[in-house]
Design a protein around this motif. Structure first.
Motif, PDB file in Angstrom:
ATOM      1  N   ALA A 168      43.923   1.204  -0.232  1.00  0.00           N
ATOM      2  CA  ALA A 168      44.245   1.636  -1.602  1.00  0.00           C
ATOM      3  C   ALA A 168      45.038   0.552  -2.327  1.00  0.00           C
ATOM      4  O   ALA A 168      44.723   0.195  -3.469  1.00  0.00           O
ATOM      5  N   SER A 169      46.060  -0.014  -1.658  1.00  0.00           N
ATOM      6  CA  SER A 169      46.879  -1.032  -2.339  1.00  0.00           C
ATOM      7  C   SER A 169      46.078  -2.304  -2.599  1.00  0.00           C
ATOM      8  O   SER A 169      46.299  -2.997  -3.588  1.00  0.00           O
ATOM      9  N   ASP A 170      45.107  -2.611  -1.717  1.00  0.00           N
ATOM     10  CA  ASP A 170      44.234  -3.772  -1.964  1.00  0.00           C
ATOM     11  C   ASP A 170      43.427  -3.569  -3.248  1.00  0.00           C
ATOM     12  O   ASP A 170      43.181  -4.514  -3.998  1.00  0.00           O
ATOM     13  N   LYS A 171      43.007  -2.334  -3.478  1.00  0.00           N
ATOM     14  CA  LYS A 171      42.238  -2.020  -4.691  1.00  0.00           C
ATOM     15  C   LYS A 171      43.118  -2.220  -5.930  1.00  0.00           C
ATOM     16  O   LYS A 171      42.668  -2.773  -6.945  1.00  0.00           O
ATOM     17  N   LEU A 172      44.388  -1.791  -5.832  1.00  0.00           N
ATOM     18  CA  LEU A 172      45.329  -1.979  -6.949  1.00  0.00           C
ATOM     19  C   LEU A 172      45.490  -3.467  -7.251  1.00  0.00           C
ATOM     20  O   LEU A 172      45.467  -3.888  -8.414  1.00  0.00           O
ATOM     21  N   GLU A 173      45.631  -4.274  -6.191  1.00  0.00           N
ATOM     22  CA  GLU A 173      45.742  -5.729  -6.385  1.00  0.00           C
ATOM     23  C   GLU A 173      44.482  -6.267  -7.066  1.00  0.00           C
ATOM     24  O   GLU A 173      44.560  -7.146  -7.927  1.00  0.00           O
ATOM     25  N   GLY A 174      43.328  -5.710  -6.696  1.00  0.00           N
ATOM     26  CA  GLY A 174      42.064  -6.133  -7.309  1.00  0.00           C
ATOM     27  C   GLY A 174      42.039  -5.884  -8.814  1.00  0.00           C
ATOM     28  O   GLY A 174      41.570  -6.727  -9.586  1.00  0.00           O
ATOM     29  N   PHE A 175      42.561  -4.728  -9.248  1.00  0.00           N
ATOM     30  CA  PHE A 175      42.622  -4.447 -10.688  1.00  0.00           C
ATOM     31  C   PHE A 175      43.549  -5.439 -11.389  1.00  0.00           C
ATOM     32  O   PHE A 175      43.253  -5.932 -12.480  1.00  0.00           O
ATOM     33  N   ARG A 176      44.680  -5.751 -10.757  1.00  0.00           N
ATOM     34  CA  ARG A 176      45.616  -6.709 -11.364  1.00  0.00           C
ATOM     35  C   ARG A 176      45.000  -8.097 -11.450  1.00  0.00           C
ATOM     36  O   ARG A 176      45.209  -8.828 -12.415  1.00  0.00           O
ATOM     37  N   ALA A 177      44.259  -8.453 -10.398  1.00  0.00           N
ATOM     38  CA  ALA A 177      43.708  -9.816 -10.313  1.00  0.00           C
ATOM     39  C   ALA A 177      42.733 -10.123 -11.449  1.00  0.00           C
ATOM     40  O   ALA A 177      42.474 -11.291 -11.742  1.00  0.00           O
TER      41      ALA A 177
END
Length: 645
Positions: free
Chosen positions: A389-398
């Protein structure tokens, strides 16, 4: 772990003089909160991965001190060879040593890894029993750390004026004026974020912090940067030198501090007066006869460099750069506002995605409806964990403009893990998301125009009445602090209580401070001010153009945790009166992400709090709408609908 301790004890015994104890601090040569992998010595010896703590190894004991954010984590990570010492509850390390080690005991520490303040405090405590603090000539942990990571050699980057807002020449001019006022001929700058801020440089030597391993020395006529020269390209070197800064090897700082102490450093630098913030010719000459103090910040200067100076010719006080860096210029403030808008859009996009996943994979009632999860059969590949889940959040930020990475490891925590204040999920051991448990995520990013830090707590099923009451109390404290108006001269210690009163009413509280400053594409935790019950929060008054977080919480061990966090900018308040002609201050929220209405017991909110919530949500909609697609905007509109008691 046992082999590490026995290897260290063997080195302690053969040391001259033999050591009764070895202190292993968390900090690096710059007293940094977050350190590079090579500098994680305390983690290596103890197995405890939190960012704050101190290890003590004696002939037959091993103890670890840490603060309330990490009690639970330390209990989980320490082996049975270690004993946890709770800061604020158990005796401090210096008291424990003074009371428990033999008279005239020798206690070793690497003088590069301990601040002047801390070393002197220990020496005073040890003196009672004629115990001695011994500066080891090498780091004993490094000697037993066989596969210690190599030193970072990442490139130094020039931080452009369009983001920095002030030139190096202006910053050096201001600094030299402060040196002259304090009758100082030079200053040793050891804090990594201060070096980066002063010289408008950034790097990636420490994960999550865009800093460079470097020292700086600034005199009335010269400026030096001590850095591994392999990191400095010829183009960057030219840019640095154009500002009147001489680049020298990192390791030469020690000999140059000795030269500074004997007034030899300024000789033959070849810099002419009057350029790049250097004193105008003539004025410096007159001042130099009287200005012979060397300024060191005892909280950030390491004991190794301090030991090379003459105590009679030293000015020991907070670095003037700490406050200068905290007072953001208009360009930095605009950058921070813009970074938080992009960041808020990423957080909302994440919540939209997560809401859909929780319903599809787990049969959750979702972000808006209350109901128990309908257990759905799912394959392992469909599984959502704290890490995925947190990897997905980082993906949105990226995907956002100016993104350069995260500002700290994301705290993505379900149920009982959310009660671990600085929980850090690991792929092998992290929990699966649960539609019937609270989910807390505290995260942030580094953008070229600003650093972000935001926390939201959500539930995708049916929260209990107790969870709602706790969430609402945290929200009431968060609103109360954010709405505060206070006179100039007020410090963060005085305001901390505002966020706690709604919790205290029920006999609840939290074991961390309520707010910290935040950098401008720099460290996510930035001083010198803070909002906290800790005594150091009294040291610096809050001032207009500072940033500070507003992050109360509540944690029930083994069950759940709640935290809400926005970044605020301190601004002048438009009050009807101005008692005592002090001038009054207030806060401006720059974080934009909805609070989950389902977790709020609206009957506990006052009409003013409901009005504030509706106004904030209306601004969220308006500010984030341009960044949303139709589906995301529909979700955001629903998440920010006005409420009434």
């Amino acid at each position: 772990m046992e082999e590490i301790l026995s290897a260290l004890r063997s080195l302690m015994a053969s040391h001259s003089p033999p050591l009764h104890a070895l202190i292993v601090p968390s900090e690096d040569y710059h007293q940094s909160e977050y350190v590079s992998d090579r500098d994680k010595r305390r983690e290596f010896v103890s197995g405890f991965t939190g960012s704050a703590g101190l290890a003590l190894i004696t002939k037959d004991e091993a103890r670890l001190w840490t603060d309330g954010r990490y009690f639970l984590q330390a209990m989980q990570q320490l082996s049975d060879q270690w004993q946890l010492m709770r800061i604020g509850e158990d005796p401090s390390v210096d008291s424990w040593i003074s009371d428990n080690l033999p008279r005239e005991a020798a206690i070793g520490v690497d003088p590069w890894c301990v601040s002047v303040d801390t070393a002197q405090r220990w020496e005073r405590a040890f003196a009672k029993n004629h115990q001695k603090l011994i500066q080891t000539s090498s780091n004993l942990v490094d000697e037993v750390w066989k596969n210690q990571p190599p030193a970072e050699t990442n490139p130094v980057i020039v931080h452009p004026l369009e983001f920095a807002g002030r030139s190096v020449a202006e910053k050096l001019k201001d600094l030299r004026e402060k040196l002259a006022i304090e009758k100082a001929c030079g200053i040793i700058i050891t804090a990594l974020d201060e070096v980066a801020w002063l010289y408008n440089i950034r790097g990636s030597d420490v994960s999550y912090c865009p800093v460079v391993h470097a020292f700086a020395i600034v005199t009335l006529n010269s400026a030096f940067l001590y850095v591994d020269k392999r990191k400095v390209s010829s183009k960057v070197s030219s840019s640095i030198q154009e500002n009147g800064i001489e680049v020298r090897e990192y390791s030469t700082v020690s000999s140059d501090v000795a030269l500074l102490a004997s007034n030899q450093l300024d000789k033959d630098t070849g810099l002419s007066s009057g350029q790049n913030g250097v004193c105008e010719s003539g004025t410096c000459e007159a001042e130099e006869n009287n200005n012979d103090l060397i300024w060191v910040d005892p909280a950030s200067c390491c004991y190794a460099l301090f030991s090379k100076l003459d105590a009679k010719k030293m000015l020991q006080q907070q670095s003037p750069l700490a406050l200068a860096k905290a007072l953001k210029n208009p360009v930095e403030l605009d950058g921070l506002r813009n970074a938080h808008i992009r960041d808020g859009a990423a957080v909302v996009q994440y919540l939209v995605w997560l809401d859909k996943q929780m319903q599809e994979i787990y049969g959750a009632s979702g972000y808006f409806l209350e109901g128990k999860g309908r257990s759905k059969k799912r394959s392992e590949t469909m599984k959502l964990t704290e890490v995925t889940a947190s990897d997905k959040l980082e993906g949105f930020r990226a995907t956002k403009e100016h993104f350069r990475g995260l500002s700290f490891p994301t705290i993505s925590s379900v149920g009982p893990n959310a009660a671990v204040i600085h929980y850090s999920p690991q792929p092998e051991t992290c929990a699966e998301l649960d539609p019937d448990s609270i989910y807390l995520f505290d995260s942030g990013a580094q953008y070229l125009d600003g650093t972000t830090d935001v926390t939201r707590t959500v539930h995708f099923g049916k929260p209990s009445e107790h969870e709602k009451a706790c969430y609402t109390s945290v929200l009431k404290g968060h609103i109360a602090l954010g709405n505060a108006r206070f006179p100039n001269g007020t410090n963060g210690h005085a305001l901390d209580i505002l966020a706690r009163i709604p919790l205290w009413r029920y006999g609840l509280d939290y074991r961390h401070g309520t707010g910290h400053g935040i950098g401008s594409y720099l460290n996510v935790h930035e001083g010198p001010h803070l909002i906290s019950f800790r005594p150091q929060a009294r040291n610096v008054p809050l001032q207009a153009s500072m940033t500070v977080t507003d992050e109360p919480g509540y944690y029930e061990d083994g069950t759940f945790g709640i935290r809400l966090e926005n970044v605020l900018v301190i601004k002048e308040a438009d009050t009807e009166f101005n008692f005592g002609d002090k001038g009054y201050l207030s806060f401006e929220h720059i974080t934009w992400a909805p609070y989950q209405i389902k977790l709020i017991d609206l009957s506990l909110l006052t009409p003013e709090e409901i009005e504030w919530l509706n106004t904030y949500h209306s601004k969220c909609r308006e500010i984030l709408a341009p960044s949303m697609d139709k589906n995301e905007l529909d979700w955001l509109k629903k998440a920010t609908e006005p409420v009434s008691a």
